[in-house]
Design an enzyme around this catalytic site. Sequence first.
Site, short mmCIF file in Angstrom:
data_model
loop_
_atom_site.label_atom_id
_atom_site.label_comp_id
_atom_site.label_asym_id
_atom_site.label_seq_id
_atom_site.Cartn_x
_atom_site.Cartn_y
_atom_site.Cartn_z
N CYS A 124 7.67 -8.04 4.61
CA CYS A 124 6.71 -7.56 3.91
C CYS A 124 6.46 -5.75 4.18
O CYS A 124 8.08 -5.24 4.18
CB CYS A 124 4.71 -7.86 4.33
SG CYS A 124 4.14 -7.75 3.56
N ASP A 193 -2.26 -8.90 10.13
CA ASP A 193 -3.50 -9.62 8.84
C ASP A 193 -4.76 -9.75 10.01
O ASP A 193 -5.40 -9.20 10.07
CB ASP A 193 -3.48 -10.30 7.73
CG ASP A 193 -2.86 -9.37 7.11
OD1 ASP A 193 -3.12 -8.60 6.37
OD2 ASP A 193 -1.03 -9.35 6.95
O1 RI2 Z 1 -2.11 -2.88 8.31
P1 RI2 Z 1 -0.27 -3.23 8.62
O2 RI2 Z 1 0.72 -2.84 9.95
O3 RI2 Z 1 -0.02 -1.39 7.66
O4 RI2 Z 1 0.11 -4.36 7.44
C1 RI2 Z 1 -0.52 -5.26 8.59
C2 RI2 Z 1 -0.32 -6.59 7.73
O5 RI2 Z 1 -0.81 -5.96 5.63
C3 RI2 Z 1 -0.10 -6.96 4.55
O6 RI2 Z 1 -1.17 -7.38 4.15
P2 RI2 Z 1 -0.64 -7.11 2.30
O7 RI2 Z 1 0.26 -6.97 2.04
O8 RI2 Z 1 -2.56 -6.57 2.18
O9 RI2 Z 1 -1.59 -8.50 1.57
C4 RI2 Z 1 0.75 -7.70 5.44
O10 RI2 Z 1 0.90 -8.97 5.17
C5 RI2 Z 1 1.39 -6.20 6.41
O11 RI2 Z 1 2.03 -7.28 7.64
#
Ligand code: RI2
EC number: 5.3.1.29
Length: 312
Positions: A124, A193
Site C-alpha cells: 500500500c 491503520d
Molecule cells: O499514516 P500512514 O503511515 O500514511 O498510512 C497508514 C495506512 O493507511 C492506509 O490506508 P488507506 O489507503 O487510507 O485505506 C494504508 O493501509 C497505510 O498502511
Amino acid sequence: MTILHETAEKIKNMEIRGAGRIARAAALALKDEAKSIDTDSLDEFNAKMKAAYKLLYQTRPTAVSLPNALRIVMRYKASTVAEARSQIIANADAFVTGSENAVKRIGEIGARRIKDDFTIMTHCNSSAAAQIIQTAFKSKKNISVIATETRPRMQGYVTVDVMQKAGIPTTLILDSAVRYFMKKVDAVVVGADAITVNGNLINKVGTSQLALAAHEARVPFIVAAETYKFSPRTLLGELVEIEERDPSEVLSPEMQKKWPNLKIANPAFDITPHSYIDLICTEIGAIPPEMAYWVITEKLGWEIEEADENIM
Ligand SMILES: O=P(O)(O)OC[C@H]1O[C@H](OP(=O)(O)O)[C@H](O)[C@@H]1O
C-alpha cells in the site's frame, strides 16, 4: 461547501487517504469549524462542534487515527466561546505538528534497522513506512524496494512515485507475487491503520499475507506507527471495524451486470497477529507489540471511561 464538509467528503472518497493524513485533515477541519462558528452561546458552539466531530468520525471506520485525533482536538474546557475556540485551535495545531514530527522520528528510529544492501518489501502507501525507507536511503545505505500494487485502489503507485522521485531503486509487483519475491527480501516495512490492545495490526488488506510469507521466510516484519494509531476502544473488548468498500472498486458495474448473482467482497483492511510482528517503530521508540496496552493507557493517557465515551 464548508471546509468541514469538503474534508469529510474527501476522506470518504479517499481523495484524502492514509491514516496519518486523514487524522491531520480531520484535526484541521475541526479547527476551521471552531473558527467559523458565529455565536456567543457556548452551548450552541459545543453542539455545533459535536456535530462536526460526528460528521468526521463517521467518514471511515477503521483507521483509529481519525477518532483519536478528533478526541485530542476536542479535549477542551472553557467558560466562553472565545476560550473554547482558542483551545481547539491550539489542540489542532499541536496535533498536526506532533504528528508530522512523529513521522520524522519514526523514520530515524526505523532506519537503524535497515542495513546496507537491504531489499525492503512494502504494501500500500504508508507515509510512516516510506519515511523509514527514505531516511535509510538518505543516510547513504544502498537499498532497494519491492512495492505491491495494492488492488483495488492501487496505492502502490503512490509508493512507487515517492520512491522514484527519491531515486530509490524500486520494483512494482502484483499483490499475488508477494510470496514468490519474499526470498529476495531482507525486511518488510508497512504502516498501520490501527493497533489493538493485544498488539495486533490492522492495515491495508493483504498485509497479513506479507506477514505470513515473511514469517515463513524468517524475514523481519516491521510496522511504522505513530502512537495515535493505537486503539483505546480495544481496551474495552471492542473489535476494530473492518471497512467494507463498494463492489465497483473490484469489478466495474458493467461486468457486474454480466453475473447478476455474483457476490463481491471488498474489505479494505485485514488483521496481522502480533506474533508475526517483530517490532513497531513509534515516535517513542521501537517497541514490541506486547507494549500496546502501555501505549494506550500511559502514553495516550486514555482512561477506560474515556474510551467508553468515545464509542458513539
Ligand atoms: O499514516 P500512514 O503511515 O500514511 O498510512 C497508514 C495506512 O493507511 C492506509 O490506508 P488507506 O489507503 O487510507 O485505506 C494504508 O493501509 C497505510 O498502511
